[in-house]
Scaffold this motif. Sequence first.
Motif, PDB file in Angstrom:
ATOM      1  N   UNK A  26      15.348  72.117  10.108  1.00 20.31           N
ATOM      2  CA  UNK A  26      14.821  70.765  10.920  1.00 20.31           C
ATOM      3  C   UNK A  26      14.975  69.557   9.920  1.00 20.31           C
ATOM      4  N   UNK A  27      14.196  69.756   8.695  1.00 17.26           N
ATOM      5  CA  UNK A  27      14.216  68.841   7.698  1.00 17.26           C
ATOM      6  C   UNK A  27      15.504  68.555   7.351  1.00 17.26           C
ATOM      7  N   UNK A  28      16.711  69.254   6.810  1.00 14.62           N
ATOM      8  CA  UNK A  28      17.926  69.023   6.482  1.00 14.62           C
ATOM      9  C   UNK A  28      18.663  68.233   7.740  1.00 14.62           C
ATOM     10  N   UNK A  29      18.389  68.607   8.988  1.00  7.24           N
ATOM     11  CA  UNK A  29      18.952  67.914   9.983  1.00  7.24           C
ATOM     12  C   UNK A  29      18.346  66.273   9.944  1.00  7.24           C
ATOM     13  N   UNK A  30      16.908  66.415   9.966  1.00  5.39           N
ATOM     14  CA  UNK A  30      16.542  64.961   9.812  1.00  5.39           C
ATOM     15  C   UNK A  30      17.275  64.064   8.806  1.00  5.39           C
ATOM     16  N   UNK A  31      17.259  64.587   7.691  1.00  4.51           N
ATOM     17  CA  UNK A  31      17.965  63.790   6.544  1.00  4.51           C
ATOM     18  C   UNK A  31      19.564  63.343   6.957  1.00  4.51           C
ATOM     19  N   UNK A  32      20.169  64.275   7.447  1.00  4.91           N
ATOM     20  CA  UNK A  32      21.466  64.026   8.040  1.00  4.91           C
ATOM     21  C   UNK A  32      21.380  62.859   9.129  1.00  4.91           C
ATOM     22  N   UNK A  33      20.545  62.928  10.124  1.00  4.70           N
ATOM     23  CA  UNK A  33      20.359  61.949  11.126  1.00  4.70           C
ATOM     24  C   UNK A  33      19.869  60.771  10.583  1.00  4.70           C
ATOM     25  N   UNK A  34      19.197  60.752   9.458  1.00  3.87           N
ATOM     26  CA  UNK A  34      18.842  59.325   8.827  1.00  3.87           C
ATOM     27  C   UNK A  34      19.880  58.685   7.769  1.00  3.87           C
ATOM     28  N   UNK A  35      20.186  59.491   6.845  1.00  2.00           N
ATOM     29  CA  UNK A  35      21.325  59.226   5.709  1.00  2.00           C
ATOM     30  C   UNK A  35      22.638  59.730   6.046  1.00  2.00           C
ATOM     31  N   UNK A  36      22.958  60.601   6.838  1.00  2.00           N
ATOM     32  CA  UNK A  36      24.450  61.234   6.844  1.00  2.00           C
ATOM     33  C   UNK A  36      25.451  60.223   7.141  1.00  2.00           C
ATOM     34  N   UNK A  37      26.763  60.221   7.187  1.00  4.65           N
ATOM     35  CA  UNK A  37      27.805  59.444   7.108  1.00  4.65           C
ATOM     36  C   UNK A  37      27.685  58.660   8.629  1.00  4.65           C
ATOM     37  N   UNK A  38      27.290  59.146   9.773  1.00  4.89           N
ATOM     38  CA  UNK A  38      26.799  58.486  10.644  1.00  4.89           C
ATOM     39  C   UNK A  38      25.362  58.457  11.131  1.00  4.89           C
ATOM     40  N   UNK A  39      24.533  58.430  10.128  1.00  2.90           N
ATOM     41  CA  UNK A  39      23.254  58.437  10.311  1.00  2.90           C
ATOM     42  C   UNK A  39      22.412  57.091  10.782  1.00  2.90           C
ATOM     43  N   UNK A  40      21.397  57.288  11.007  1.00  5.65           N
ATOM     44  CA  UNK A  40      20.800  55.811  11.386  1.00  5.65           C
ATOM     45  C   UNK A  40      20.957  54.708  10.676  1.00  5.65           C
ATOM     46  N   UNK A  41      20.591  55.137   9.280  1.00  8.54           N
ATOM     47  CA  UNK A  41      20.385  54.019   8.066  1.00  8.54           C
ATOM     48  C   UNK A  41      21.979  53.509   8.035  1.00  8.54           C
ATOM     49  N   UNK A  42      22.954  54.387   7.865  1.00  9.66           N
ATOM     50  CA  UNK A  42      24.411  54.123   7.707  1.00  9.66           C
ATOM     51  C   UNK A  42      24.797  53.035   8.874  1.00  9.66           C
ATOM     52  N   UNK A  43      24.296  53.541  10.042  1.00  4.43           N
ATOM     53  CA  UNK A  43      24.833  52.708  11.074  1.00  4.43           C
ATOM     54  C   UNK A  43      24.158  51.278  11.288  1.00  4.43           C
ATOM     55  N   UNK A  44      22.644  51.261  10.715  1.00  2.19           N
ATOM     56  CA  UNK A  44      22.030  50.070  10.595  1.00  2.19           C
ATOM     57  C   UNK A  44      22.972  49.244   9.511  1.00  2.19           C
ATOM     58  N   UNK A  45      23.446  49.532   8.722  1.00  2.00           N
ATOM     59  CA  UNK A  45      23.863  48.723   7.727  1.00  2.00           C
ATOM     60  C   UNK A  45      25.172  48.062   8.222  1.00  2.00           C
ATOM     61  N   UNK A  46      26.029  48.965   8.973  1.00  2.00           N
ATOM     62  CA  UNK A  46      27.048  48.328   9.728  1.00  2.00           C
ATOM     63  C   UNK A  46      26.522  47.198  10.939  1.00  2.00           C
ATOM     64  N   UNK A  47      25.720  47.883  11.609  1.00  2.00           N
ATOM     65  CA  UNK A  47      25.137  46.843  12.712  1.00  2.00           C
ATOM     66  C   UNK A  47      24.410  45.410  11.902  1.00  2.00           C
ATOM     67  N   UNK A  48      23.740  45.722  10.858  1.00  2.00           N
ATOM     68  CA  UNK A  48      23.277  44.489  10.288  1.00  2.00           C
ATOM     69  C   UNK A  48      24.242  43.504  10.049  1.00  2.00           C
ATOM     70  N   UNK A  49      25.534  43.769   9.512  1.00  2.00           N
ATOM     71  CA  UNK A  49      26.542  42.761   9.152  1.00  2.00           C
ATOM     72  C   UNK A  49      26.927  42.150  10.386  1.00  2.00           C
ATOM     73  N   UNK A  50      26.772  42.899  11.375  1.00  2.00           N
ATOM     74  CA  UNK A  50      27.252  42.339  12.750  1.00  2.00           C
ATOM     75  C   UNK A  50      26.470  41.247  13.098  1.00  2.00           C
ATOM     76  N   UNK A  51      25.068  41.748  13.109  1.00  2.00           N
ATOM     77  CA  UNK A  51      23.996  40.904  13.593  1.00  2.00           C
ATOM     78  C   UNK A  51      23.741  39.705  12.625  1.00  2.00           C
ATOM     79  N   UNK A  52      24.141  39.734  11.501  1.00  2.00           N
ATOM     80  CA  UNK A  52      24.024  38.648  10.534  1.00  2.00           C
ATOM     81  C   UNK A  52      25.006  37.491  11.035  1.00  2.00           C
TER      82      UNK A  52
END
Length: 146
Positions: A73-99
């Motif tokens: 579960x902890x490994x999956x959580x890390x992937x969910x947050x930091x993986x290639x399509x993770x929430x933080x990776x997607x945020x960085x892409x979204x942030x550019x669009x939002x800016x």
Amino acid sequence: VDRSFKLFTRAWCVAELAEANKMGMRQQLKLVSQQSLDQQQDQLRDLDVEKMQAARLEDVQEILSKIPDVVAFNAHLQSLLFGHAGLFAMWAKFDIVEQAAQVGRIAALVKAQEKFASESEQIVPNSGASDANIKACDEDPDVFAV
């Protein structure tokens, strides 16, 4: 997400993020800044569902009882947050669009203000206009345009 990322220390919040991901729900994060993420990244990379909190101890126990493999579960959580399509990776892409969208909104606002100002110069003020009211509006930062 709050500035200190407390969301990720709450057992129910993390369990719901994981469950939503499992169900295939689209998720996005809105962060204060990239700097805030950078400052919290070490703590986020050390997240452990067994150390998370809830308002009631029974809630933590209930959540943990539904997780058959905490390490997975902890490994999956890390992937969910930091993986290639993770929430933080997607945020960085979204942030550019939002800016870019924010820059567009500001440019449109400036253009509208300039147009309003040029049209206002052409209008002859009526005799009932009060200089005191205009001055009060100019000094009030919450007043957009008069």
